[in-house]
Motif scaffolding. Structure first.
Motif, PDB file in Angstrom:
ATOM      1  N   LEU A  37       0.853  -1.183   0.000  1.00 35.32           N
ATOM      2  CA  LEU A  37       0.000   0.000   0.000  1.00 35.32           C
ATOM      3  C   LEU A  37       0.888   1.232   0.000  1.00 35.32           C
ATOM      4  N   ILE A 103      -9.675  -4.673   3.012  1.00 31.19           N
ATOM      5  CA  ILE A 103      -8.954  -5.357   1.929  1.00 31.19           C
ATOM      6  C   ILE A 103      -9.843  -6.499   1.441  1.00 31.19           C
ATOM      7  N   ILE A 109      -3.410  -7.808  -7.268  1.00 32.00           N
ATOM      8  CA  ILE A 109      -2.975  -6.570  -7.952  1.00 32.00           C
ATOM      9  C   ILE A 109      -1.759  -6.819  -8.841  1.00 32.00           C
ATOM     10  N   HIS A 117      -2.898  -6.562  -2.257  1.00 33.68           N
ATOM     11  CA  HIS A 117      -2.445  -5.368  -1.518  1.00 33.68           C
ATOM     12  C   HIS A 117      -1.868  -5.762  -0.163  1.00 33.68           C
TER      13      HIS A 117
END
Ligand code: B12
Length: 225
Positions: A37, A103, A109, A117
């Motif tokens: 993040l 989340i 991702i 993440h």
């Protein structure tokens, strides 16, 4: 009772009424470098709330050499419930004037490296929901690996939990059942390529369509009979 304990108990009670079975809180400081993040996203967030739902033993019973369509449906429902509870707890924390970052239960991702993440396993481990087992999954003493996880990052004052010690002992059921021998003596021997390739194959089964397996999950039932 401290404000940290009160918040902890109230949030736990809120989600326990909605299908969550395990709840714990991690101090993010020791693990924050392992979260993908940005600084902005992480700003001020001190705690990771880790939650889990328990999978139906009866659904897992049907898995022999490959995932079943019942398992695929159950996996989807577990994710929906987890996402809903992360959303619910986020709303409650925001209503109380604090920050909350949910989340997703199962979102990627980086498709090449298969990264999310936030690794729910890293947070769950730090929050004491279980230890990292030989199957590379979080193993809860009571439910084994038959749990699915979710995380909400927050700054609401909360009491934190402590990690638990590795408890697989002499159990090696997961190693024995893995069809592609992707597991080893310790979690860091988990072979991502072998596991991932097998899951890609499983995803081609009509009605499955997801990177799921369930074989090492079925084998890891903890104290649950
Ligand atoms: C991508 C993914 C996969 C990939 C694997 C990618 C990978 N390498 O992890 C594939 C598709 C192969 C896969 C397979 C499975 N998955 Co999956 N998957 C995910 C997902 C979406 C992201 C995982 C991720 O970001 N990993 C990134 C790495 C960095 O994190 P990590 O593996 O957790 O931890 C590593 C680091 O901590 C590192 N490490 C350890 N110590 C230290 C110290 C330092 C300093 C550093 C830098 C690193 C480090 O080593 C660890 C091991 O590689 C998560 C959901 C989520 N957001 O967490 C679910 C998740 C991990 N999957 C889950 C499950 C159940 C499965 C399967 C059983 C499939 C199924 N549903 O039937 C198999 C089992 C594989 C196995 N035995 O590990 C569950 C696990 C539940 C549990 N009880 O633990 C999760 C949490 C989903 C959920 N919401 O519950 N998965």
């Amino acid at each position: 009772m401290t404000v940290e304990e009160r918040n902890y108990n109230e949030l736990k009670e809120l989600v326990f009424e909605k299908g969550i079975t395990l709840f714990g809180v991690a101090d993010l400081e020791p693990i924050k470098d392992r979260l993908l993040l940005s600084e902005n996203e992480l700003k001020g967030l001190k705690y990771g709330i880790s939650m889990a739902v328990v999978l139906s033993k009866e659904v897992l019973e049907g898995i022999e050499e490959k995932p079943t369509i019942l398992y695929k449906w159950h996996y989807r429902q577990a994710n929906i419930n987890l996402d809903n509870n992360a959303f619910l707890i986020t709303q409650e924390i925001m209503r109380r004037g604090y920050k909350a970052l949910p989340i997703a239960a199962s979102q990627i991702i980086d498709w090449q490296k298969q990264l999310a993440h936030v690794s729910h396993r890293i947070v769950a481990e730090a929050a004491g929901l279980g230890w990292r087992g030989r199957n590379n999954l979080i193993v809860n003493e009571k439910y084994g690996s038959q749990i699915r996880l979710i995380t909400v990052l927050t700054d609401i004052p909360l009491k934190t939990d402590k990690p638990v010690e590795f408890g697989c002992g002499t159990c090696r059921r997961c190693i024995d059942v893995c069809p592609v021998k992707a597991l080893g003596e310790t979690p860091d021997q988990y072979n991502f390529d072998l596991c991932f390739n097998q899951l890609k194959e499983f995803s081609k089964i009509q009605g499955v369509g997801q990177y799921i397996c369930g074989i090492c999950v079925k084998a890891c039932y903890g104290k649950r009979k």
